[in-house]
Scaffold this motif. Structure first.
Motif, short mmCIF file in Angstrom:
data_model
loop_
_atom_site.label_atom_id
_atom_site.label_comp_id
_atom_site.label_asym_id
_atom_site.label_seq_id
_atom_site.Cartn_x
_atom_site.Cartn_y
_atom_site.Cartn_z
N ALA A 40 56.85 51.27 19.41
CA ALA A 40 56.64 50.57 18.16
C ALA A 40 56.95 49.14 18.56
CB ALA A 40 57.53 51.03 16.96
N ASP A 41 56.74 48.22 17.68
CA ASP A 41 56.85 46.50 17.82
C ASP A 41 58.18 46.39 17.79
OD1 ASP A 41 53.79 45.57 16.25
OD2 ASP A 41 53.98 46.23 18.20
N ALA A 42 59.03 46.85 16.93
CA ALA A 42 60.40 46.50 16.82
C ALA A 42 61.20 46.86 17.93
CB ALA A 42 60.85 46.77 15.37
N ASP A 43 62.19 46.29 18.45
CA ASP A 43 63.52 46.74 19.12
C ASP A 43 64.36 47.36 18.45
OD1 ASP A 43 62.25 45.61 21.57
OD2 ASP A 43 63.60 43.72 21.50
N ILE A 44 64.69 48.51 18.97
CA ILE A 44 66.06 49.35 18.40
C ILE A 44 67.21 49.00 19.31
CG2 ILE A 44 64.30 50.79 17.36
CD1 ILE A 44 65.47 52.83 19.36
N GLY A 45 68.12 49.29 18.79
CA GLY A 45 69.44 49.18 19.60
C GLY A 45 69.79 47.75 19.82
N MET A 46 70.76 47.67 20.70
CA MET A 46 71.47 46.16 21.05
C MET A 46 71.92 46.29 22.40
SD MET A 46 74.94 46.52 19.20
CE MET A 46 75.46 44.91 19.46
N PRO A 47 71.72 45.22 23.27
CA PRO A 47 72.42 45.06 24.78
C PRO A 47 73.73 44.85 24.41
CG PRO A 47 71.42 43.11 23.75
CD PRO A 47 71.15 43.95 22.63
N GLN A 141 68.84 55.85 18.20
CA GLN A 141 67.72 56.81 18.95
C GLN A 141 67.73 57.92 17.96
OE1 GLN A 141 68.26 58.10 22.93
NE2 GLN A 141 66.06 58.76 22.99
N ALA A 142 68.94 58.49 17.46
CA ALA A 142 68.85 59.65 16.48
C ALA A 142 68.12 59.22 15.17
CB ALA A 142 70.06 60.22 16.27
N VAL A 150 64.30 63.15 14.76
CA VAL A 150 65.05 62.42 13.70
C VAL A 150 66.42 63.14 13.52
CG1 VAL A 150 65.62 61.23 11.55
CG2 VAL A 150 63.56 60.92 12.92
N ASN A 151 67.72 62.80 13.48
CA ASN A 151 68.94 63.55 13.06
C ASN A 151 69.82 62.48 12.59
OD1 ASN A 151 71.39 64.88 13.04
ND2 ASN A 151 70.88 66.07 15.03
N GLN A 152 70.02 62.56 11.17
CA GLN A 152 70.70 61.50 10.49
C GLN A 152 72.06 61.60 10.65
OE1 GLN A 152 68.86 61.55 6.73
NE2 GLN A 152 67.16 60.15 7.30
N ASP A 153 72.29 63.14 10.71
CA ASP A 153 73.89 63.20 10.69
C ASP A 153 74.55 62.73 12.12
OD1 ASP A 153 74.50 64.44 8.31
OD2 ASP A 153 73.68 66.53 9.04
N LEU A 154 73.60 63.09 13.22
CA LEU A 154 73.99 62.54 14.68
C LEU A 154 74.05 61.24 14.47
CD1 LEU A 154 74.91 63.27 17.50
CD2 LEU A 154 72.32 63.35 17.95
#
Length: 213
Positions: A40-47, A141-142, A150-154
């Motif tokens: 997808a276009d948007a990055d996820i996470g962080m460096p 990622q979860a 998809v694991n919202q608890d994790l």
């Protein structure tokens, strides 16, 4: 006769020998011109957070900033290879920042082909070595299900650990989780407000930008 006891590797040595086999060497590494089309276009996470020395009134002060790997913006193939080799060497030397940054590149398909499995392995190694950013990225990622269900608890568990390790943006992610309701549960606006207030307070105090939103 070989002394098997003498050549026996520790669990840590085995892990990083396995990682050495997993990470492409610099000479065979394939770089892409832009984002992988399957991401997808948007990055996820962080460096990883970078700590730099900067002069303040003639004295050296430490500044903490969020800076992506130069691999994201570099275009010269020769320089890309040198930078990747450096990150790879640091990762194999148990540097959690390098492990996290390589994972961040692969989970976003930035200059390298998208590989969510390799990214997760790198994040987990960095997480075990104490990286708060890696905990945040495992949560991302979860939450987004990039390369996994998809694991919202994790996601919530990793975000909380990231916050405990000093990644204040994780508070905003936790506010979002509780505002929307986790895994079919009703929204918990009290918890959402609690986390949003923590996020707002931290952002106001540091002027930092949150990643992943």
């Amino acid at each position: 006769m070989i002394n098997r006891k003498a050549v026996r590797m520790s669990p840590d040595e085995k892990v990083f020998q396995f990682l050495d086999a997993l990470l492409p060497d610099a000479e065979s590494m394939r770089f892409v011109e832009s984002r992988s089309p399957c991401v997808a276009d948007a990055d996820i996470g962080m460096p990883s957070l970078r700590v730099l020395k900067a002069p303040v009134d003639g004295n050296l002060a430490y500044l903490t900033i969020k800076a992506a790997s130069p691999l994201v913006t570099m275009v010269d193939p020769a320089l890309l290879r040198i930078l990747y080799r450096s990150l790879r060497d640091d990762a194999l030397a148990s540097d959690p920042d390098a492990l996290n940054d390589l994972g961040w590149l692969w989970i976003n398909g930035r200059r390298v082909p998208f590989d969510s499995v390799l990214a997760r392995r790198l994040f987990k190694l960095a997480y075990v070595l104490g990286s708060g950013e890696a905990a945040f990225n495992l949560g991302e990622q979860a939450w987004y299900g990039r390369g996994m269900c998809v694991n919202q608890d994790l996601a919530a568990s990793y975000y909380e650990q990231a916050y405990e390790r000093g990644v204040t943006c994780a508070a905003q992610a936790l506010g979002r989780l509780h505002e929307k309701g986790m895994d079919g549960q009703a929204p918990d606006f009290a918890k959402a407000t609690h986390w949003y207030r923590l996020a707002a307070g931290a952002a106001f105090a540091s002027g930092e930008k949150c990643y992943g939103f």
